[in-house]
Enzyme design. Structure first.
Site, mmCIF file in Angstrom:
data_model
loop_
_atom_site.group_PDB
_atom_site.id
_atom_site.type_symbol
_atom_site.label_atom_id
_atom_site.label_comp_id
_atom_site.label_asym_id
_atom_site.label_seq_id
_atom_site.Cartn_x
_atom_site.Cartn_y
_atom_site.Cartn_z
ATOM 1 N N CYS A 73 -3.703 5.049 12.143
ATOM 2 C CA CYS A 73 -2.952 5.055 13.405
ATOM 3 C C CYS A 73 -2.067 6.287 13.590
ATOM 4 O O CYS A 73 -1.458 6.461 14.639
ATOM 5 C CB CYS A 73 -2.109 3.785 13.514
ATOM 6 S SG CYS A 73 -0.827 3.667 12.243
ATOM 7 N N CYS A 82 2.901 2.471 9.356
ATOM 8 C CA CYS A 82 2.041 2.381 10.536
ATOM 9 C C CYS A 82 2.836 2.225 11.828
ATOM 10 O O CYS A 82 3.985 1.802 11.807
ATOM 11 C CB CYS A 82 1.138 1.146 10.450
ATOM 12 S SG CYS A 82 -0.212 1.301 9.289
ATOM 13 N N CYS A 115 -1.317 -0.403 15.145
ATOM 14 C CA CYS A 115 -2.378 0.029 14.213
ATOM 15 C C CYS A 115 -3.529 -0.981 14.166
ATOM 16 O O CYS A 115 -3.321 -2.189 14.213
ATOM 17 C CB CYS A 115 -1.809 0.216 12.818
ATOM 18 S SG CYS A 115 -3.033 0.845 11.650
ATOM 19 N N ARG A 117 3.923 6.823 3.062
ATOM 20 C CA ARG A 117 3.116 7.913 3.603
ATOM 21 C C ARG A 117 2.487 7.456 4.912
ATOM 22 O O ARG A 117 2.120 6.282 5.041
ATOM 23 C CB ARG A 117 2.028 8.294 2.598
ATOM 24 C CG ARG A 117 2.580 9.062 1.398
ATOM 25 C CD ARG A 117 1.595 9.096 0.260
ATOM 26 N NE ARG A 117 1.286 7.761 -0.210
ATOM 27 C CZ ARG A 117 0.067 7.330 -0.489
ATOM 28 N NH1 ARG A 117 -0.968 8.115 -0.353
ATOM 29 N NH2 ARG A 117 -0.122 6.089 -0.903
ATOM 30 N N CYS A 131 0.057 6.473 7.849
ATOM 31 C CA CYS A 131 -1.283 5.878 7.881
ATOM 32 C C CYS A 131 -2.293 6.853 8.480
ATOM 33 O O CYS A 131 -2.004 7.565 9.431
ATOM 34 C CB CYS A 131 -1.224 4.610 8.733
ATOM 35 S SG CYS A 131 -2.824 3.867 9.077
ATOM 36 N N THR A 158 0.806 -1.225 0.000
ATOM 37 C CA THR A 158 0.000 0.000 0.000
ATOM 38 C C THR A 158 0.836 1.271 0.000
ATOM 39 O O THR A 158 0.329 2.353 -0.275
ATOM 40 C CB THR A 158 -0.903 0.042 1.256
ATOM 41 O OG1 THR A 158 -0.051 -0.002 2.414
ATOM 42 C CG2 THR A 158 -1.857 -1.120 1.297
ATOM 43 N N CYS A 190 30.122 17.595 -6.835
ATOM 44 C CA CYS A 190 30.021 18.892 -6.157
ATOM 45 C C CYS A 190 30.377 18.752 -4.674
ATOM 46 O O CYS A 190 30.675 19.733 -4.009
ATOM 47 C CB CYS A 190 28.635 19.495 -6.345
ATOM 48 S SG CYS A 190 27.286 18.422 -5.891
HETATM 49 ZN ZN LIG Z 1 -1.866 2.371 10.540
#
Ligand SMILES: [Zn+2]
Length: 383
Positions: free
Chosen positions: A72, A38, A42, A67, A69, A34, A319
């Site tokens: 939770c 979490c 969760c 990303r 959740c 997904t 650099c």
């Molecule tokens: Zn979660």
């Protein structure tokens, strides 16, 4: 850098299954299917063991494309999250642009400095860095683990990657349309001992190599897309194999000069500055002044420093080998600690193999590029 080590993977997976609260703050779990990360407790349905990877903190999970959740809220450590943070997180995750300026924060009665400090203290990143990671991950992380989606999209032409394009448009505010677009920049994520990097390739060569948490990443992506009149499409590219191999050798201390072809559009001045960077020998450093003199523009030190900062091909166009006059490390888009590591590596004072565990607490089935047995294809497919 963080030096915490994580418990055994099996132990963490058991803790996850049992929603063991004693593991709160010990690990964050990333669900590969997904792209969501979490807390151990969760309430969402628990993923299979081979679909998870573990991180020490949310920041680390986000640097790998995850990303937070919405069930939770891993950004809200139990019992210590102020109310303003809760509403801010919610507002940000629902916002289209996912951008908050200092003024936006003030309008909500929040002191930007305080917000930044709280984030830094609890998550090791500033609020702006968090918002940026969220935007990047919505554009790129979303499809990180969905190889099937990518394959299907590539099979039927890139226009069908509509989710990606939508996300990219939000990221840069200006997604090139197909009619304007003549070129495709294939983009992928490559893992290194210093963290994941975005790599981009055109027909001509590698046009992008940046750490995914780099501060100016969005600006760089936007500029590149305009300069090459190209659109970004995640996928595989023959040059990524070469790049992966050479990066692996570089981090193992075996490679001193990269030979992978580059595609570096820019002004004549930028080209001069970047070529001058390529002349700095492996393991040596130069001052901005020396670089300005090398291109016969001894008075243009600041412009040289600026063009250095505009370099889009980290590591390969070195650099990191430019330092301040007094020998001090100065700005580096990927972070000063990385600049230091790269210089130490080149001077033979740091071995990425042996000290990898000390510098990255990330534990998963990912192999860093230093692992030469690792099939590069696998890494390239995960974006
Ligand atoms: Zn979660």
């Amino acid at each position: 850098m963080n030096q915490i080590s994580l418990p055994d993977t099996d132990v963490m997976y058991q803790a996850l299954l049992h929603k063991d609260a004693s593991f709160e703050g010990i690990f964050i779990v990333g669900v590969k299917t997904t792209g969501i990360c979490c807390r151990p407790t969760c309430h969402a349905r628990k993923p299979k063991a081979n679909n998870v990877e573990f991180f020490a903190c949310v920041k680390e999970a986000m640097s790998f494309g995850y990303r937070p959740c919405k069930v939770c809220h891993p950004l809200q450590p139990a019992g210590e999250t102020p109310d303003w943070m809760k509403s801010l997180e919610q507002e940000l995750s629902q916002s289209d642009t996912m951008k908050f300026t200092d003024q936006d924060l003030r309008e909500r009665g929040l002191d930007p400095v305080r917000v930044r400090r709280w984030f830094k203290k609890h998550h090791g990143m500033t609020f702006q860095a968090y918002a940026r990671a969220l935007r990047i991950n919505r554009a790129f992380g979303l499809i990180k683990h969905q190889d099937k989606v990518i394959d299907t999209a590539l099979d039927s032409g890139y226009d069908s990657v509509s989710g990606f394009h939508e996300a990219f448009k939000k990221l840069t505010g200006d997604a090139p349309t197909r009619s304007k677009t003549k070129q495709v920049i294939t983009i992928t994520r490559i893992l290194t001992p210093l963290g994941p990097m975005f790599a981009g390739a055109t027909e001509k060569g590698i046009c992008l190599l940046e750490f995914t948490d780099r501060r100016m990443l969005e600006t760089q992506l936007k500029r590149l897309s305009k300069l090459l009149k190209a659109t970004f499409v995640p996928g595989k590219h023959p040059l990524f194999e070469t790049l992966n191999q050479q990066l692996g050798d570089y981090f193992a201390g075996r490679l001193k000069t990269f030979s992978v072809p580059l595609d570096i559009p820019g002004t004549a001045f930028q080209q001069d500055v970047w070529q001058a960077l390529l002349k700095i020998p492996y393991g040596e450093t130069r001052s901005y002044q020396a670089q300005a003199e090398l291109i016969d523009k001894p008075l243009a030190v600041r412009a040289v420093a600026k063009a250095n900062g505009d370099n889009r091909i980290g590591i390969i166009i070195p650099c990191h080998r430019v330092i301040g006059k007094n020998g001090k490390l100065t700005g580096y888009g990927g972070g000063l600690w990385r600049k230091q590591r790269l210089l130490e590596l080149e001077m033979g004072r740091w071995q990425s193999n042996s000290s990898h565990a000390n510098h990255s607490v990330h534990q998963s089935d990912h192999a860093a590029v230093t692992n030469s047995n690792n099939a590069p294809q696998k890494e390239q497919a995960i974006l």
